[in-house]
Motif scaffolding. Structure first.
Motif, PDB file in Angstrom:
ATOM      1  N   GLY A 384     -20.280  -1.959  -5.113  1.00  0.00           N
ATOM      2  CA  GLY A 384     -19.745  -2.498  -3.864  1.00  0.00           C
ATOM      3  C   GLY A 384     -18.431  -3.217  -4.066  1.00  0.00           C
ATOM      4  O   GLY A 384     -17.483  -3.048  -3.289  1.00  0.00           O
ATOM      5  N   VAL A 385     -18.349  -4.030  -5.119  1.00  0.00           N
ATOM      6  CA  VAL A 385     -17.121  -4.781  -5.399  1.00  0.00           C
ATOM      7  C   VAL A 385     -15.970  -3.830  -5.718  1.00  0.00           C
ATOM      8  O   VAL A 385     -14.841  -3.999  -5.242  1.00  0.00           O
ATOM      9  CB  VAL A 385     -17.360  -5.769  -6.562  1.00  0.00           C
ATOM     10  CG1 VAL A 385     -16.042  -6.326  -7.065  1.00  0.00           C
ATOM     11  CG2 VAL A 385     -18.282  -6.898  -6.115  1.00  0.00           C
ATOM     12  N   ALA A 386     -16.251  -2.799  -6.502  1.00  0.00           N
ATOM     13  CA  ALA A 386     -15.210  -1.825  -6.835  1.00  0.00           C
ATOM     14  C   ALA A 386     -14.710  -1.114  -5.584  1.00  0.00           C
ATOM     15  O   ALA A 386     -13.504  -0.908  -5.400  1.00  0.00           O
ATOM     16  CB  ALA A 386     -15.748  -0.807  -7.848  1.00  0.00           C
ATOM     17  N   ALA A 387     -15.645  -0.751  -4.696  1.00  0.00           N
ATOM     18  CA  ALA A 387     -15.266  -0.055  -3.471  1.00  0.00           C
ATOM     19  C   ALA A 387     -14.432  -0.946  -2.562  1.00  0.00           C
ATOM     20  O   ALA A 387     -13.472  -0.479  -1.932  1.00  0.00           O
ATOM     21  CB  ALA A 387     -16.514   0.439  -2.739  1.00  0.00           C
ATOM     22  N   LEU A 388     -14.765  -2.234  -2.497  1.00  0.00           N
ATOM     23  CA  LEU A 388     -14.006  -3.156  -1.648  1.00  0.00           C
ATOM     24  C   LEU A 388     -12.571  -3.304  -2.143  1.00  0.00           C
ATOM     25  O   LEU A 388     -11.631  -3.373  -1.347  1.00  0.00           O
ATOM     26  CB  LEU A 388     -14.694  -4.522  -1.603  1.00  0.00           C
ATOM     27  CG  LEU A 388     -16.023  -4.584  -0.851  1.00  0.00           C
ATOM     28  CD1 LEU A 388     -16.632  -5.974  -0.969  1.00  0.00           C
ATOM     29  CD2 LEU A 388     -15.838  -4.220   0.607  1.00  0.00           C
ATOM     30  N   GLY A 389     -12.417  -3.364  -3.443  1.00  0.00           N
ATOM     31  CA  GLY A 389     -11.064  -3.455  -4.002  1.00  0.00           C
ATOM     32  C   GLY A 389     -10.247  -2.221  -3.680  1.00  0.00           C
ATOM     33  O   GLY A 389      -9.072  -2.312  -3.290  1.00  0.00           O
ATOM     34  N   ASP A 390     -10.857  -1.035  -3.828  1.00  0.00           N
ATOM     35  CA  ASP A 390     -10.157   0.206  -3.506  1.00  0.00           C
ATOM     36  C   ASP A 390      -9.818   0.272  -2.025  1.00  0.00           C
ATOM     37  O   ASP A 390      -8.734   0.730  -1.638  1.00  0.00           O
ATOM     38  CB  ASP A 390     -11.024   1.412  -3.889  1.00  0.00           C
ATOM     39  CG  ASP A 390     -11.144   1.588  -5.398  1.00  0.00           C
ATOM     40  OD1 ASP A 390     -10.415   0.884  -6.130  1.00  0.00           O
ATOM     41  OD2 ASP A 390     -11.964   2.417  -5.834  1.00  0.00           O
ATOM     42  N   LEU A 391     -10.760  -0.190  -1.181  1.00  0.00           N
ATOM     43  CA  LEU A 391     -10.541  -0.136   0.262  1.00  0.00           C
ATOM     44  C   LEU A 391      -9.413  -1.079   0.678  1.00  0.00           C
ATOM     45  O   LEU A 391      -8.575  -0.734   1.530  1.00  0.00           O
ATOM     46  CB  LEU A 391     -11.837  -0.496   0.989  1.00  0.00           C
ATOM     47  CG  LEU A 391     -11.871  -0.270   2.498  1.00  0.00           C
ATOM     48  CD1 LEU A 391     -11.618   1.200   2.825  1.00  0.00           C
ATOM     49  CD2 LEU A 391     -13.218  -0.705   3.067  1.00  0.00           C
ATOM     50  N   LEU A 596      -0.330   9.459  13.050  1.00  0.00           N
ATOM     51  CA  LEU A 596      -1.202  10.440  12.408  1.00  0.00           C
ATOM     52  C   LEU A 596      -2.237   9.756  11.528  1.00  0.00           C
ATOM     53  O   LEU A 596      -1.996   8.688  10.970  1.00  0.00           O
ATOM     54  CB  LEU A 596      -0.369  11.413  11.559  1.00  0.00           C
ATOM     55  CG  LEU A 596       0.700  12.228  12.307  1.00  0.00           C
ATOM     56  CD1 LEU A 596       1.515  13.048  11.315  1.00  0.00           C
ATOM     57  CD2 LEU A 596       0.060  13.118  13.359  1.00  0.00           C
ATOM     58  N   GLY A 597      -3.364  10.405  11.432  1.00  0.00           N
ATOM     59  CA  GLY A 597      -4.376   9.922  10.502  1.00  0.00           C
ATOM     60  C   GLY A 597      -4.018  10.315   9.088  1.00  0.00           C
ATOM     61  O   GLY A 597      -3.145  11.166   8.854  1.00  0.00           O
ATOM     62  N   ARG A 598      -4.673   9.706   8.120  1.00  0.00           N
ATOM     63  CA  ARG A 598      -4.392  10.065   6.729  1.00  0.00           C
ATOM     64  C   ARG A 598      -5.700  10.215   5.970  1.00  0.00           C
ATOM     65  O   ARG A 598      -6.744   9.666   6.358  1.00  0.00           O
ATOM     66  CB  ARG A 598      -3.497   9.026   6.054  1.00  0.00           C
ATOM     67  CG  ARG A 598      -4.042   7.636   5.977  1.00  0.00           C
ATOM     68  CD  ARG A 598      -2.937   6.653   5.581  1.00  0.00           C
ATOM     69  NE  ARG A 598      -3.434   5.306   5.417  1.00  0.00           N
ATOM     70  CZ  ARG A 598      -3.856   4.801   4.253  1.00  0.00           C
ATOM     71  NH1 ARG A 598      -3.825   5.550   3.163  1.00  0.00           N
ATOM     72  NH2 ARG A 598      -4.281   3.553   4.174  1.00  0.00           N
ATOM     73  N   MET A 599      -5.629  10.955   4.900  1.00  0.00           N
ATOM     74  CA  MET A 599      -6.802  11.252   4.094  1.00  0.00           C
ATOM     75  C   MET A 599      -6.832  10.332   2.879  1.00  0.00           C
ATOM     76  O   MET A 599      -5.833  10.221   2.163  1.00  0.00           O
ATOM     77  CB  MET A 599      -6.771  12.704   3.629  1.00  0.00           C
ATOM     78  CG  MET A 599      -6.537  13.713   4.750  1.00  0.00           C
ATOM     79  SD  MET A 599      -7.962  13.920   5.820  1.00  0.00           S
ATOM     80  CE  MET A 599      -9.067  14.771   4.722  1.00  0.00           C
ATOM     81  N   LEU A 600      -7.967   9.694   2.670  1.00  0.00           N
ATOM     82  CA  LEU A 600      -8.157   8.926   1.444  1.00  0.00           C
ATOM     83  C   LEU A 600      -8.643   9.866   0.352  1.00  0.00           C
ATOM     84  O   LEU A 600      -9.209  10.926   0.641  1.00  0.00           O
ATOM     85  CB  LEU A 600      -9.179   7.814   1.677  1.00  0.00           C
ATOM     86  CG  LEU A 600      -8.823   6.758   2.729  1.00  0.00           C
ATOM     87  CD1 LEU A 600      -9.895   5.675   2.774  1.00  0.00           C
ATOM     88  CD2 LEU A 600      -7.463   6.142   2.457  1.00  0.00           C
ATOM     89  N   PRO A 601      -8.430   9.520  -0.912  1.00  0.00           N
ATOM     90  CA  PRO A 601      -8.886  10.388  -2.008  1.00  0.00           C
ATOM     91  C   PRO A 601     -10.373  10.722  -1.876  1.00  0.00           C
ATOM     92  O   PRO A 601     -11.207   9.839  -1.674  1.00  0.00           O
ATOM     93  CB  PRO A 601      -8.613   9.541  -3.265  1.00  0.00           C
ATOM     94  CG  PRO A 601      -7.493   8.638  -2.863  1.00  0.00           C
ATOM     95  CD  PRO A 601      -7.715   8.331  -1.411  1.00  0.00           C
ATOM     96  N   ARG A 602     -10.685  12.014  -1.950  1.00  0.00           N
ATOM     97  CA  ARG A 602     -12.053  12.471  -1.723  1.00  0.00           C
ATOM     98  C   ARG A 602     -13.041  11.909  -2.745  1.00  0.00           C
ATOM     99  O   ARG A 602     -14.225  11.760  -2.442  1.00  0.00           O
ATOM    100  CB  ARG A 602     -12.107  14.005  -1.766  1.00  0.00           C
ATOM    101  CG  ARG A 602     -11.416  14.663  -0.593  1.00  0.00           C
ATOM    102  CD  ARG A 602     -12.219  14.496   0.674  1.00  0.00           C
ATOM    103  NE  ARG A 602     -11.533  15.009   1.845  1.00  0.00           N
ATOM    104  CZ  ARG A 602     -12.043  14.980   3.066  1.00  0.00           C
ATOM    105  NH1 ARG A 602     -13.227  14.449   3.260  1.00  0.00           N
ATOM    106  NH2 ARG A 602     -11.370  15.452   4.090  1.00  0.00           N
ATOM    107  N   ASP A 603     -12.567  11.664  -3.933  1.00  0.00           N
ATOM    108  CA  ASP A 603     -13.463  11.176  -4.977  1.00  0.00           C
ATOM    109  C   ASP A 603     -13.373   9.665  -5.160  1.00  0.00           C
ATOM    110  O   ASP A 603     -13.897   9.108  -6.128  1.00  0.00           O
ATOM    111  CB  ASP A 603     -13.169  11.872  -6.305  1.00  0.00           C
ATOM    112  CG  ASP A 603     -11.710  11.690  -6.744  1.00  0.00           C
ATOM    113  OD1 ASP A 603     -10.910  11.162  -5.936  1.00  0.00           O
ATOM    114  OD2 ASP A 603     -11.397  12.069  -7.890  1.00  0.00           O
TER     115      ASP A 603
END
Length: 688
Positions: A384-391, A596-603
């Protein structure tokens, strides 16, 4: 009793002096009149006064609790036993923050044997109903129940269907040919044989396999003497299957005793309680249960809390409970357990020997449970912490999105429109914070529905913050930021033109009342990182409930839904809270001011977190929509059945909740509903 810090008399001094010296239950409340602790006492005056005297040497949790006590009340009882029973009932009802609580105790599953029916069934249930059935449990999870039911149906030939048995079916189902049912539906079952199979189910669940084997052996011998070799072979195979099950049950004691062995381990405020169910000296099964709020409580208190909450609804209380820790009030608990069991129950804490070794084994299992929980927590939190930093980096947020709120709309062709609000804190679902809404206006328009939900949510935030700020000391209360002042003003202003409708009047009423919460319990304390407060500039500590603001709002939808949501956020004075839209088709992220919308890295972990939050909002909205649609369809179909008036319809709805559950119910179950009779039940079953 001491005075306060300024030397003034304690505000409760007069009340404490007049407290009775008899047994009873005392209830502590905070400044919001929320019950935060329930306790029992042999002498109410001495026990309650002890909280307001010197706290030197008191547990930190007690000191914290006393700092939040704004009021108290008490209920007198005639005996200590009555006080114990009442205390347990109040804890289970109110789940006070400072009490030890059995986690999700109302949802534990049971096995129900409908011995009151002509052709009894064996089934899974989560409700204990006084209808003449035998109940076994509680089990810790649904998987344990299903495993046991599968084993029972392999061993004993009873029906698993919910058909009305009249013996007129043209042919039996596959269960009959697999020797798993005697087929009473087709008139092939002998009532005595079927009753014997149900008796054996009950004996097996009671751990009395030896009795079953003895009976089967006698019947097998009799069949062989009568040259009924096929029947004798079937009974032989049944005996072998039961013997194989018995061999898998480890012998734990040389004495053929019935006892529950209980021990626990704890970490980080929660405890895992392990129970070994030993019958006739063999381990019949084991279960793990989670206790919340164990904090600084003494081991004896934790053990006592578990015993009272667990055995309140337990269907099988053995004559012996072997415990890990001593209890201060063992005699009272023994008296209560004796009352529930109808016979003597002995509590023992072995110091050495075979019993102590057994307790230590159970304790090691509990420790392993706690370690597994800890590793799972660490793993989930790290992700969760890693995902929050990336977000934060992906969305260019100025702070971690510690609290994320996501909103979704669900309907079918504009009917039964509902919305969900799910909350993730530190990357993990905070289910106690989930909310659901029934749309009152603009049900055919997703954009207007989303705007309605956001208005209701954030107007409620303004009202709650104003109320909570008013209860704070003056220095905090005067720091109301312009954005929240505008929000509070907006909450009391008349809405735009659409608000003139009758439906909008109902919406305004709903804004004053709590929206249904999926999990009982106190709302989580405010925003731990202080980011929600920083957004508004209002520094009242520990916002609770609706007053807690998100660090990021996610709208399930694309550019159109996002634009509608941004309009409302500006309207209520919270345009500075980051908000995005997540479109389903291409998983595009839309942000205000971007064409426009944008795509975040799929992985990347950022997108995975957004997908988890969005999917959870969708699941929660769909679940509420189905429930609402089912209830309305249920009501509509019942209206067409002769003899089912408003009172019977309401009683059936309360008891079953859906047509599927009603169809699965027997005529006896339907007739047992308040206001129903057998004639109406038969007509209802026929038409359904």
């Amino acid at each position: 009793m001491t005075d306060d810090a300024q030397g003034r008399p304690h505000p409760f001094k007069a009340r404490l002096e007049t407290l009775p010296t008899s047994p009873g239950v005392y209830i502590m409340r905070d400044a919001h009149q929320t019950i935060i602790y329930v306790g029992k006492a042999v002498n109410l005056r001495n026990r309650v006064r002890s909280y307001f005297g010197s706290l030197s040497g008191a547990a930190p949790k007690v000191a914290r609790m006393v700092g939040h006590i704004a009021d108290f009340e008490y209920i007198l009882t005639d005996t200590e036993l009555e006080a114990l029973i009442l205390e347990n009932q109040l804890i289970k009802k109110h789940k006070p923050h400072y009490n030890v609580r059995l986690k999700d105790d109302k949802t534990y599953p049971y096995i129900r044997v409908t011995v009151h029916e002509e052709w009894p069934r064996v089934m899974y249930t989560r409700k204990l109903v006084e209808d003449g059935s035998r109940y076994f449990g509680p089990f810790a999870n649904a998987g344990a129940v299903q495993t046991t039911l599968d084993l029972l149906n392999r061993l004993f030939p009873y029906r698993t269907c919910d058909l009305m048995i009249d013996g007129k079916m043209p042919r039996p189902c596959l269960q009959y040919y697999m020797h798993r049912c005697l087929a009473p539906c087709a008139g092939l079952a002998d009532k005595a044989d079927y009753g014997r199979a149900i008796d054996q189910v009950v004996l097996f669940l009671e751990g009395k396999q030896e009795t079953i084997v003895t009976d089967l052996q006698q019947r097998m011998d009799a069949a062989a003497e009568n040259l009924e070799f096929e029947r004798a072979a079937y009974l032989r195979d049944q005996i072998r299957a039961i013997e194989k099950t018995r061999e898998q049950q480890k012998v734990f004691t040389t004495a053929a005793t019935d006892e529950d062995v209980i021990a626990f381990a704890r970490n980080n405020g929660e405890a895992c309680v392990q129970v070994f169910f030993i019958r006739n000296g063999k381990l019949l099964g084991s279960e793990r249960y989670i206790l919340e709020g164990t904090g600084d409580h003494e081991p004896g208190e934790i053990m006592e809390s578990f015993l009272t909450q667990f055995y309140e609804d337990a269907t099988d209380i053995p004559p012996n409970l072997v415990l890990q820790h001593d209890l201060d009030e063992a005699a009272i608990l023994e008296a209560w357990l004796r009352q529930k069991r109808g016979d003597t129950v002995q509590l023992t804490v072995p110091r050495s020997g075979e019993k102590r070794d057994l307790v230590d084994l159970v304790a090691r299992n509990a420790t392993e449970c706690v370690e597994q929980m800890r590793q799972r927590w660490l793993s989930d939190e790290q992700k969760g912490v890693a995902a929050l930093g990336d977000l934060q980096a992906a969305l260019h947020l100025r702070a971690w999105p510690e609290r994320i709120e996501c909103y979704d709309i669900s309907h079918v062709q504009g009917t039964n429109t509902v919305a969900s609000m799910v909350v993730f804190e530190r990357g993990l679902a905070a289910k106690k914070e989930y909310r659901r809404f029934e749309i009152k206006t603009a049900a055919n328009n997703d954009f207007l529905s989303m705007q309605e939900v956001l208005r209701r949510r954030f107007r409620r935030a303004g009202q709650e913050r104003a109320a909570q700020a008013a209860r704070q000391p003056a220095p905090s209360a005067v720091t109301l930021a312009p954005s929240l002042a505008a929000l509070e003003e907006e909450a009391h202003r008349q809405a735009p033109a659409v608000a003139a409708t009758a439906a909008q009047t109902q919406l305004a009423a709903d804004a004053e009342a709590p929206v249904e919460q999926i999990t009982a319990g106190a709302p989580a304390a405010g925003d731990p990182a202080g980011t929600a407060n920083a957004i508004t500039g209002h520094q009242v500590a520990n916002w609770t409930g609706w007053a807690v603001l998100p660090d990021l709002v996610i709208i399930d939808g694309g550019k159109g839904q996002l634009s509608a949501a941004v309009e409302v956020m500006a309207e209520v004075g919270l345009a500075d809270i980051p908000i995005i839209g997540l479109a389903k088709q291409q998983e595009e992220v839309f942000q205000p001011g971007q064409a426009l919308g944008r795509m975040l890295p799929r992985d990347g972990e950022a997108l995975h977190l957004l997908q988890r939050v969005r999917d959870e909002a969708h699941r929660f909205a769909i679940g509420y929509h189905r429930k609402l649609r089912s209830k309305r369809a249920f009501k509509g179909q019942l209206d067409e059945i002769p003899g089912i008036g408003p009172k019977r319809k309401a009683a059936l709805l309360k008891q079953f909740g859906s047509l599927a559950k009603m169809r699965a119910a027997s005529i006896d179950d339907l007739a047992a509903v308040p206001g129903m009779d057998r004639r109406a039940a038969q007509k209802l079953k026929e038409l359904l």
